[in-house]
Scaffold this active site. Sequence first.
Site, PDB file in Angstrom:
ATOM      1  N   ASN A  52      -9.029  18.436  18.491  1.00 35.72           N
ATOM      2  CA  ASN A  52      -7.861  17.841  17.977  1.00 35.72           C
ATOM      3  C   ASN A  52      -8.349  16.785  17.116  1.00 35.72           C
ATOM      4  O   ASN A  52      -9.214  16.079  17.227  1.00 35.72           O
ATOM      5  CB  ASN A  52      -6.909  17.146  19.089  1.00 35.72           C
ATOM      6  N   GLU A  54      -6.463  13.753  14.848  1.00 41.57           N
ATOM      7  CA  GLU A  54      -5.314  13.049  14.560  1.00 41.57           C
ATOM      8  C   GLU A  54      -5.408  12.375  13.135  1.00 41.57           C
ATOM      9  O   GLU A  54      -6.518  12.460  12.644  1.00 41.57           O
ATOM     10  CB  GLU A  54      -5.262  12.037  15.773  1.00 41.57           C
ATOM     11  N   CYS A  63      -3.872  20.212  16.720  1.00 36.36           N
ATOM     12  CA  CYS A  63      -4.226  20.155  17.994  1.00 36.36           C
ATOM     13  C   CYS A  63      -5.530  20.831  17.947  1.00 36.36           C
ATOM     14  O   CYS A  63      -5.853  21.911  17.087  1.00 36.36           O
ATOM     15  CB  CYS A  63      -3.295  20.937  18.745  1.00 36.36           C
ATOM     16  N   GLU A  65      -6.452  23.526  19.824  1.00 36.74           N
ATOM     17  CA  GLU A  65      -6.230  25.229  19.899  1.00 36.74           C
ATOM     18  C   GLU A  65      -5.800  25.841  18.509  1.00 36.74           C
ATOM     19  O   GLU A  65      -6.381  26.803  18.077  1.00 36.74           O
ATOM     20  CB  GLU A  65      -5.015  25.549  20.631  1.00 36.74           C
ATOM     21  N   CYS A 100       1.029  22.840  23.845  1.00 37.53           N
ATOM     22  CA  CYS A 100       2.370  22.533  22.974  1.00 37.53           C
ATOM     23  C   CYS A 100       3.018  23.695  22.499  1.00 37.53           C
ATOM     24  O   CYS A 100       2.550  24.837  22.494  1.00 37.53           O
ATOM     25  CB  CYS A 100       2.110  21.235  22.065  1.00 37.53           C
ATOM     26  N   CYS A 103       1.350  25.233  19.242  1.00 39.25           N
ATOM     27  CA  CYS A 103       0.224  26.141  19.613  1.00 39.25           C
ATOM     28  C   CYS A 103       0.473  27.439  20.272  1.00 39.25           C
ATOM     29  O   CYS A 103      -0.258  28.492  20.132  1.00 39.25           O
ATOM     30  CB  CYS A 103      -0.970  25.341  20.517  1.00 39.25           C
TER      31      CYS A 103
HETATM   32  N1  THU Z   1      -3.039  18.172  21.785  1.00 34.87           N
HETATM   33  C1  THU Z   1      -3.718  19.299  21.855  1.00 34.87           C
HETATM   34  O1  THU Z   1      -5.018  19.231  20.982  1.00 34.87           O
HETATM   35  N2  THU Z   1      -3.375  20.354  22.122  1.00 34.87           N
HETATM   36  C2  THU Z   1      -2.066  20.591  22.838  1.00 34.87           C
HETATM   37  O2  THU Z   1      -1.761  21.867  23.120  1.00 34.87           O
HETATM   38  C3  THU Z   1      -1.187  19.539  22.876  1.00 34.87           C
HETATM   39  C4  THU Z   1      -1.756  18.204  22.313  1.00 34.87           C
HETATM   40  C5  THU Z   1      -3.584  16.926  21.088  1.00 34.87           C
HETATM   41  C6  THU Z   1      -2.710  16.655  19.853  1.00 34.87           C
HETATM   42  C7  THU Z   1      -2.912  14.853  19.845  1.00 34.87           C
HETATM   43  O3  THU Z   1      -4.078  14.631  19.292  1.00 34.87           O
HETATM   44  C8  THU Z   1      -3.097  14.955  21.514  1.00 34.87           C
HETATM   45  O4  THU Z   1      -3.430  16.037  22.227  1.00 34.87           O
HETATM   46  C9  THU Z   1      -1.996  14.080  22.225  1.00 34.87           C
HETATM   47  O5  THU Z   1      -0.759  14.480  22.063  1.00 34.87           O
END
Ligand code: THU
Length: 150
Positions: A52, A54, A63, A65, A100, A103
Amino acid sequence: MKTVKASMLKRWQVRLLDAAESAMKTAYCPYSCFPVGAALLTSGGKIITGSNVENAAFGSTICAERAALVRANAMGNRRVKAMAVVTGVVAGRDVPAAPCGSCRQMRYEFRHISGGDIQLIVATTSRKKALLTSVDELLPLPFDPDFAGG
Ligand code: THU
């Protein structure tokens, strides 16, 4: 969908989790402090990872995935058989994280291209338990690419 002890996993599943955990170490998550790593297995047997990333404009975050899927596409690999996801244990919460909605939908697109369901293996860095599921199970009523002419 089932949660199993890590000792129940097959060798290839552990290898995919290992790759996801290595990728997790590259996560850029200064805002959430929640690192996630993903590793997908292509139909040709390649492992492709993502983590991930940000952004100060929070909505621009990607994310792990989706990062792995975008990377696989750029490398010419759209056929995916399986994906492993590893997250950190944050604030004592040692539970495999269900993905999420974005994804799930993006994975569905690759499932459509791949012509078969994609297995998912999710664990935390403790590896106490793993969640075993699949794209079809996580998104039973998808917005299907056929609706959009795909
Ligand atoms: N995140 C993912 O990488 N994958 C998911 O399926 C859900 C959330 C990350 C996004 C963000 O950087 C952190 O988790 C918190 O939401």
